[in-house]
Design a protein around this motif. Structure first.
Motif, PDB file in Angstrom:
ATOM      1  N   ILE A  97       0.817  -1.337   0.011  1.00 44.59           N
ATOM      2  CA  ILE A  97       0.066   0.082   0.158  1.00 44.59           C
ATOM      3  C   ILE A  97       0.830   1.368   0.035  1.00 44.59           C
ATOM      4  CG2 ILE A  97      -0.018   0.059   2.586  1.00 44.59           C
ATOM      5  CD1 ILE A  97      -3.116   0.882   2.076  1.00 44.59           C
ATOM      6  N   ILE A  98       0.609   2.296  -0.869  1.00 48.74           N
ATOM      7  CA  ILE A  98       1.068   3.626  -0.760  1.00 48.74           C
ATOM      8  C   ILE A  98       0.400   4.710  -0.079  1.00 48.74           C
ATOM      9  CG2 ILE A  98       2.265   5.238  -1.988  1.00 48.74           C
ATOM     10  CD1 ILE A  98       2.428   3.420  -4.355  1.00 48.74           C
ATOM     11  N   TRP A  99       1.043   5.463   0.864  1.00 50.25           N
ATOM     12  CA  TRP A  99       0.337   6.552   1.589  1.00 50.25           C
ATOM     13  C   TRP A  99       0.981   7.849   0.870  1.00 50.25           C
ATOM     14  CZ3 TRP A  99       0.081   5.603   7.575  1.00 50.25           C
ATOM     15  CH2 TRP A  99      -0.692   4.365   7.881  1.00 50.25           C
ATOM     16  N   GLU A 100       0.137   8.633   0.337  1.00 48.74           N
ATOM     17  CA  GLU A 100       0.696  10.051  -0.058  1.00 48.74           C
ATOM     18  C   GLU A 100       0.028  11.045   0.355  1.00 48.74           C
ATOM     19  OE1 GLU A 100       3.089  11.220  -2.637  1.00 48.74           O
ATOM     20  OE2 GLU A 100       2.171  12.861  -1.589  1.00 48.74           O
ATOM     21  N   LYS A 101       0.659  12.023   0.782  1.00 49.37           N
ATOM     22  CA  LYS A 101      -0.005  13.054   1.719  1.00 49.37           C
ATOM     23  C   LYS A 101      -0.519  13.899   0.861  1.00 49.37           C
ATOM     24  CE  LYS A 101       4.174  15.761   2.053  1.00 49.37           C
ATOM     25  NZ  LYS A 101       5.135  16.365   2.695  1.00 49.37           N
ATOM     26  N   ASN A 102      -0.079  14.217  -0.428  1.00 46.89           N
ATOM     27  CA  ASN A 102      -0.591  15.108  -1.485  1.00 46.89           C
ATOM     28  C   ASN A 102      -1.974  14.573  -2.254  1.00 46.89           C
ATOM     29  OD1 ASN A 102       1.510  17.339  -0.967  1.00 46.89           O
ATOM     30  ND2 ASN A 102       2.853  15.635  -2.054  1.00 46.89           N
ATOM     31  N   PRO A 103      -2.914  15.556  -2.737  1.00 44.32           N
ATOM     32  CA  PRO A 103      -4.075  15.232  -3.499  1.00 44.32           C
ATOM     33  C   PRO A 103      -3.490  14.312  -4.598  1.00 44.32           C
ATOM     34  CG  PRO A 103      -3.751  17.357  -3.504  1.00 44.32           C
ATOM     35  CD  PRO A 103      -2.796  17.027  -2.666  1.00 44.32           C
ATOM     36  N   THR A 104      -2.469  14.018  -5.110  1.00 43.90           N
ATOM     37  CA  THR A 104      -1.988  13.660  -6.538  1.00 43.90           C
ATOM     38  C   THR A 104      -0.782  12.706  -6.143  1.00 43.90           C
ATOM     39  OG1 THR A 104      -0.772  15.408  -7.289  1.00 43.90           O
ATOM     40  CG2 THR A 104      -2.980  15.172  -7.820  1.00 43.90           C
ATOM     41  N   VAL A 105      -0.507  11.932  -7.080  1.00 46.13           N
ATOM     42  CA  VAL A 105       0.552  10.990  -7.078  1.00 46.13           C
ATOM     43  C   VAL A 105       1.578  11.725  -7.953  1.00 46.13           C
ATOM     44  CG1 VAL A 105      -0.616   8.917  -6.785  1.00 46.13           C
ATOM     45  CG2 VAL A 105       0.163   9.546  -9.161  1.00 46.13           C
ATOM     46  N   GLY A 106       3.301  11.292  -7.856  1.00 46.51           N
ATOM     47  CA  GLY A 106       3.886  11.872  -8.564  1.00 46.51           C
ATOM     48  C   GLY A 106       5.200  12.464  -8.238  1.00 46.51           C
ATOM     49  N   GLY A 107       5.100  13.560  -7.049  1.00 49.65           N
ATOM     50  CA  GLY A 107       6.150  14.088  -6.615  1.00 49.65           C
ATOM     51  C   GLY A 107       6.836  14.716  -7.502  1.00 49.65           C
ATOM     52  N   LYS A 108       8.212  14.519  -7.370  1.00 52.86           N
ATOM     53  CA  LYS A 108       9.131  15.164  -8.385  1.00 52.86           C
ATOM     54  C   LYS A 108       8.952  15.132  -9.808  1.00 52.86           C
ATOM     55  CE  LYS A 108      11.953  17.473  -5.307  1.00 52.86           C
ATOM     56  NZ  LYS A 108      12.763  16.852  -4.655  1.00 52.86           N
ATOM     57  N   LEU A 109       8.431  13.770 -10.284  1.00 53.22           N
ATOM     58  CA  LEU A 109       8.219  13.441 -11.607  1.00 53.22           C
ATOM     59  C   LEU A 109       6.955  14.406 -12.159  1.00 53.22           C
ATOM     60  CD1 LEU A 109       8.992  11.779 -13.643  1.00 53.22           C
ATOM     61  CD2 LEU A 109       7.677   9.785 -12.970  1.00 53.22           C
ATOM     62  N   GLN A 110       5.876  14.609 -11.329  1.00 50.05           N
ATOM     63  CA  GLN A 110       4.994  15.449 -11.654  1.00 50.05           C
ATOM     64  C   GLN A 110       5.448  17.062 -11.974  1.00 50.05           C
ATOM     65  OE1 GLN A 110       1.742  16.566  -9.052  1.00 50.05           O
ATOM     66  NE2 GLN A 110       0.268  15.775 -10.400  1.00 50.05           N
ATOM     67  N   LEU A 111       6.251  17.309 -10.875  1.00 49.32           N
ATOM     68  CA  LEU A 111       7.063  18.677 -10.987  1.00 49.32           C
ATOM     69  C   LEU A 111       7.932  18.656 -12.425  1.00 49.32           C
ATOM     70  CD1 LEU A 111       8.354  19.702  -7.568  1.00 49.32           C
ATOM     71  CD2 LEU A 111       6.670  20.711  -8.706  1.00 49.32           C
ATOM     72  N   ALA A 112       8.454  17.674 -12.601  1.00 47.24           N
ATOM     73  CA  ALA A 112       9.460  17.750 -13.944  1.00 47.24           C
ATOM     74  C   ALA A 112       8.571  17.896 -15.097  1.00 47.24           C
ATOM     75  CB  ALA A 112      10.178  16.422 -13.607  1.00 47.24           C
ATOM     76  N   ALA A 113       7.305  17.438 -15.053  1.00 41.96           N
ATOM     77  CA  ALA A 113       6.566  17.552 -16.006  1.00 41.96           C
ATOM     78  C   ALA A 113       6.106  18.680 -16.385  1.00 41.96           C
ATOM     79  CB  ALA A 113       5.493  16.245 -16.135  1.00 41.96           C
ATOM     80  N   THR A 114       6.053  19.547 -15.530  1.00 33.60           N
ATOM     81  CA  THR A 114       5.429  20.800 -15.337  1.00 33.60           C
ATOM     82  C   THR A 114       5.971  22.034 -16.337  1.00 33.60           C
ATOM     83  OG1 THR A 114       4.647  20.433 -13.329  1.00 33.60           O
ATOM     84  CG2 THR A 114       4.231  22.819 -14.025  1.00 33.60           C
ATOM     85  N   PRO A 115       7.337  22.217 -16.599  1.00 34.60           N
ATOM     86  CA  PRO A 115       7.648  23.442 -17.287  1.00 34.60           C
ATOM     87  C   PRO A 115       7.413  22.923 -18.822  1.00 34.60           C
ATOM     88  CG  PRO A 115       9.501  22.632 -15.658  1.00 34.60           C
ATOM     89  CD  PRO A 115       8.329  21.541 -15.517  1.00 34.60           C
ATOM     90  N   PRO A 116       7.406  24.233 -19.574  1.00 33.69           N
ATOM     91  CA  PRO A 116       7.073  23.772 -21.228  1.00 33.69           C
ATOM     92  C   PRO A 116       8.205  22.750 -21.649  1.00 33.69           C
ATOM     93  CG  PRO A 116       7.515  26.292 -20.474  1.00 33.69           C
ATOM     94  CD  PRO A 116       7.747  25.491 -19.228  1.00 33.69           C
ATOM     95  N   GLY A 117       7.448  21.946 -22.469  1.00 30.26           N
ATOM     96  CA  GLY A 117       8.333  21.237 -23.155  1.00 30.26           C
ATOM     97  C   GLY A 117       8.650  19.786 -22.492  1.00 30.26           C
ATOM     98  N   LYS A 118       8.150  19.668 -21.258  1.00 30.69           N
ATOM     99  CA  LYS A 118       8.398  18.352 -20.570  1.00 30.69           C
ATOM    100  C   LYS A 118       7.369  17.647 -20.284  1.00 30.69           C
ATOM    101  CE  LYS A 118      12.159  18.189 -18.638  1.00 30.69           C
ATOM    102  NZ  LYS A 118      13.052  18.694 -17.766  1.00 30.69           N
ATOM    103  N   GLN A 119       6.283  17.551 -20.869  1.00 26.49           N
ATOM    104  CA  GLN A 119       5.120  16.914 -21.015  1.00 26.49           C
ATOM    105  C   GLN A 119       5.325  15.381 -20.972  1.00 26.49           C
ATOM    106  OE1 GLN A 119       5.218  20.159 -22.251  1.00 26.49           O
ATOM    107  NE2 GLN A 119       4.108  20.960 -20.529  1.00 26.49           N
TER     108      GLN A 119
END
Ligand code: SF4
Length: 331
Positions: A97-119
């Motif tokens: 089981i994974i417990w994630e305190k944030n409302p979405t999964v992904g952590g740094k990988l989700q952040l890394a996908a945010t800047p333009p061109g990193k989708q």
């Protein structure tokens, strides 16, 4: 005829899965070049962000052996390292089981996908979440882990994938009234940013942040104390990014050390000159330290505790995912 290059590094079974109409099971290549081309440039054996087995074929089993005893495994944090460790442990038959305190999964990988061109990074995150769920991993979002909750849950094994926190470098003083924002909090878009911006730290995170803000119309200056900018990036992605930043009018200042943050801006030193740049917003991209406090609190509470990813050693994402893969095999 279809020619594949890096996608076969990310998933050697690409053709087989395509023939079986299993596109959703293909581990995607996200064109990051961090493990493959980046390592070739450094004269090191290649690895892959997406495929933690690549380059380690001699040391890893081809398929994950089933665990001798099924364990109840709690993973704290659903970033890339947490998802990889969870998947590996579940493949071996553990109850995960994974417990994630944030409302979405992904952590740094989700952040890394945010800047333009990193989708494209989102494709890897989607794959990792899908693969973990397919193996029966239960993911609970919005669930904060503390010792009381963990004790009540009673796991045999806890894997801490709690990430890292920004750190103020030793040479940098924070004067009265100074305020700054960590780059990671800027990337997730929840902080107000003024028209003029100083970014302290010209590595990949600082540069991606500069690109994002300058494309939104902010005037950005990047300070880097090293001799060059973006030295933690492979040349294949660094050079186009530097060209884009130049076109967008971002000022890049290598060999320039920021000594003090103040309410007005940043005090800098470059060789024998120094000055103050007045800006509305100061952003720090100067490194991180492990967010591993829970490890000490779990001593004597849970017998088997592992640390994976940035919570063990802040660094590059391919290494974090590869490390988490090894932990999945070890549990
Ligand atoms: S390291 Fe990145 S670019 Fe290279 S094969 Fe893996 S996912 Fe693709």
């Amino acid at each position: 005829m279809i020619a594949l290059g890096r996608p076969l590094l990310a998933d050697p079974d690409w053709p087989l899965k395509a023939r079986q109409n299993r596109a959703e099971d293909i581990r995607p290549c996200i064109s990051c070049c961090q493990g493959c081309v980046g390592n070739i440039e450094k004269g090191r054996p290649i690895t892959c962000m997406s495929n933690p087995q690549l380059g380690r074929e001699n040391e890893l089993p081809i398929s994950q052996p089933q665990a001798a005893r099924k364990k109840k495994v709690l993973i704290v944090g659903a970033g890339p390292a947490g998802l990889e460790a969870a998947h590996g442990a579940a493949v071996r038959g553990h109850n995960v089981i994974i417990w994630e305190k944030n409302p979405t999964v992904g952590g740094k990988l989700q952040l890394a996908a945010t800047p333009p061109g990193k989708q494209e990074f989102t494709e890897l995150l989607d794959y990792m979440e899908r693969a973990a769920r397919k193996q029966g991993v239960k993911i609970v979002i919005g669930k904060k882990a503390d010792v009381t909750a963990i004790k009540r849950f009673g796991p045999d094994v806890v894997v801490l994938a709690t990430g890292s926190r920004p750190v103020l470098p030793a040479q940098l003083k924070s004067g009265q009234g100074a305020s700054f924002i960590p780059a990671t909090e800027v990337i997730d878009g929840n902080k107000p940013i003024g028209p003029t911006v100083a970014i302290v730290g010209g590595g990949m995170v600082g540069l991606e942040t500069a690109k994002m803000l300058s494309s939104q119309g902010h005037a950005v200056t990047v300070f880097e104390m090293l001799d060059d900018i973006g030295t933690d990036m492979p040349a294949i992605t660094r050079i186009p990014l530097l060209l884009e930043l130049k076109e967008q009018g971002v000022k890049l200042l290598p060999r320039t050390t920021v000594r003090e943050l103040s309410a007005e801006g940043v005090s800098w030193e470059h060789e024998r000159t120094h000055g103050v740049l007045k800006v509305d917003t100061i952003i720090l991209a100067t490194g991180e330290k492990p967010d591993d406090g829970l490890q000490r609190e779990l001593e004597g509470v849970v017998v088997q505790v592992y640390l994976v990813g940035d919570c063990k050693r802040p660094g590059d994402m391919p290494a974090a995912i590869a490390d988490a893969y090894s932990v999945g095999l070890e549990i």
